[in-house]
Design a protein around this motif. Structure first.
Motif, mmCIF file in Angstrom:
data_model
loop_
_atom_site.group_PDB
_atom_site.id
_atom_site.type_symbol
_atom_site.label_atom_id
_atom_site.label_comp_id
_atom_site.label_asym_id
_atom_site.label_seq_id
_atom_site.Cartn_x
_atom_site.Cartn_y
_atom_site.Cartn_z
ATOM 1 N N GLU A 1 0.832 -1.197 0.000
ATOM 2 C CA GLU A 1 0.000 0.000 0.000
ATOM 3 C C GLU A 1 0.867 1.249 0.000
ATOM 4 N N ALA A 2 0.591 2.164 -0.896
ATOM 5 C CA ALA A 2 1.353 3.418 -0.988
ATOM 6 C C ALA A 2 0.900 4.367 0.104
ATOM 7 N N PRO A 3 1.801 5.238 0.567
ATOM 8 C CA PRO A 3 1.421 6.213 1.596
ATOM 9 C C PRO A 3 0.327 7.136 1.096
ATOM 10 N N ASP B 1 10.444 5.392 7.773
ATOM 11 C CA ASP B 1 9.088 4.874 7.539
ATOM 12 C C ASP B 1 9.089 3.415 7.092
ATOM 13 N N GLY B 2 10.269 2.803 7.033
ATOM 14 C CA GLY B 2 10.372 1.386 6.717
ATOM 15 C C GLY B 2 10.642 1.073 5.261
ATOM 16 N N ASN B 3 10.479 2.026 4.354
ATOM 17 C CA ASN B 3 10.783 1.795 2.940
ATOM 18 C C ASN B 3 12.280 1.613 2.739
ATOM 19 N N GLN B 4 12.625 0.932 1.667
ATOM 20 C CA GLN B 4 14.025 0.728 1.329
ATOM 21 C C GLN B 4 14.326 1.347 -0.028
ATOM 22 N N TYR B 5 15.394 2.128 -0.058
ATOM 23 C CA TYR B 5 15.852 2.811 -1.268
ATOM 24 C C TYR B 5 17.142 2.139 -1.740
#
Length: 350
Positions: free
Chosen positions: A57-59, A132-136
């Motif tokens: 799910e996208a922010p 926020d937990g995302n990975q780049y």
């Protein structure tokens, strides 16, 4: 690609998305799937590919910033349009130094950290987990030169995992470092050049930013003039969209030379020119409806963060999506393409 995090192992598959695509680390993912996911970041700007489930799910979007007080955007004294190109520094105060790669996080308060690949002919992959937990993901192929990585998600703990490419899509861990970030300025990360928004003092994009901003009397006018030039002069390159290689990064000089580009090119060029005019600008990557897409947000002293619309002289609202608006050369109604802005779902920020 995986939509969730996986445990860390000595050897990993780190491919599959170029910069900022994956939420997690995929282990031994098929090459065909990786190429597809990589291409979606850059080629689906005008398509209708179903993306649900690939990234989770996208922010949710934040609220519109509207210039409901006309005085905030009214012209005043002539604005200084001298370009300012900030230069990331690596003073060596806080580092993790390895013979294969070096991390310098001395200036995290300014909104960035730097990584250098110390191996000639070997790719390094940086995977940064943000608060926020995302990975780049940031692939680094050039050796001996520090690359600037933005701390785009504000204060908190960032985990930096650095890997060496062994062969194909297999990687071995070099080191992991957690960095506690307390920003001195929330806008700093969006003023510096970085691995995605690349520009330097004296290059064509920077010089053009000054030319386009000449006679502007407010930040909003600068945004207006640069935006209109981009959408009136850069054509969408459908062939490039079909053939772009995985891991592609925009090259502003090439975009200006060919006067063509895909969504990533439009957004990177405009972000570079606005940052050179001291306007904090985010390059966003995420969904526009069902298409994976890139666009920008810009902060002005006149109107705050301009995310989905801005009031220009004459009272007209123009969306800050140079890719879609270029179809009408900045003069048409693009609402049929972007709706009322609620279709935009940003996932990654550069």
């Amino acid at each position: 690609m995986s939509s969730g995090k996986r445990g860390m192992k000595a050897t990993k598959s780190c491919e599959g998305g170029g910069v900022g695509v994956s939420h997690g680390i995929a282990l031994k993912v098929g090459v065909a799937a990786l190429v597809l996911c990589s291409a979606l970041l850059l080629t689906s700007c005008d398509g209708t590919i179903e993306m649900e489930g690939l990234f989770g799910e996208a922010p949710a979007l934040t609220a519109d910033v509207s210039a409901d007080d006309p005085s905030r955007a009214n012209p005043g004294a002539p604005r200084d349009t001298t370009p300012v190109v900030l230069v990331a520094e690596q003073p060596g105060i806080a580092t993790y130094d390895h013979d294969k790669a070096t991390l310098d996080y001395s200036n995290v308060a300014a909104g960035y950290l730097c990584v250098r690949n110390n191996m000639a002919g070997v790719k390094v992959m940086v995977i940064m987990t943000v608060p926020d937990g995302n990975q780049y993901k940031y692939p680094i192929t050039e050796s001996g030169v520090f690359q600037t990585i933005p701390l785009s998600r504000g204060n908190g703990v960032y985990q930096v995992d650095v890997y060496e490419n062994l062969y194909g899509d297999s990687y071995a861990a070099i080191f992991t470092q957690q960095v506690d970030v307390a920003l001195a300025d929330e806008y700093g990360a969006f003023l510096y050049p970085n691995t995605v928004v690349r520009f330097s003092d004296g290059d064509e994009a920077v010089t053009l930013s000054r030319q386009l901003a000449t006679n502007a009397t407010s930040d909003v006018e600068v945004v207006d003039q640069i935006y209109m030039w981009v959408v009136q002069n850069i054509e969408y390159d459908y062939e490039k969209a079909e053939t772009v290689a995985p891991g592609y990064l925009p090259d502003n000089a090439d975009t200006l030379r060919t006067k063509t580009g895909i969504c990533f090119d439009y957004a990177a060029l405009m972000a570079a020119m606005l940052r050179a005019q001291s306007l904090p600008t985010k390059l966003d990557v995420g969904y526009c409806g069902e298409a994976y897409h890139a666009w920008i947000e810009v902060y002005t002293r006149d109107a705050g963060w301009i995310r989905k619309k801005i009031e220009f002289p004459g009272g007209a609202y123009v969306r800050l999506d140079p890719t879609f608006d270029s179809a009408g050369k900045g003069t048409g109604d693009v609402s049929r393409l972007v709706g009322d802005g609620r279709t935009y779902q940003p996932m990654f920020y550069y």
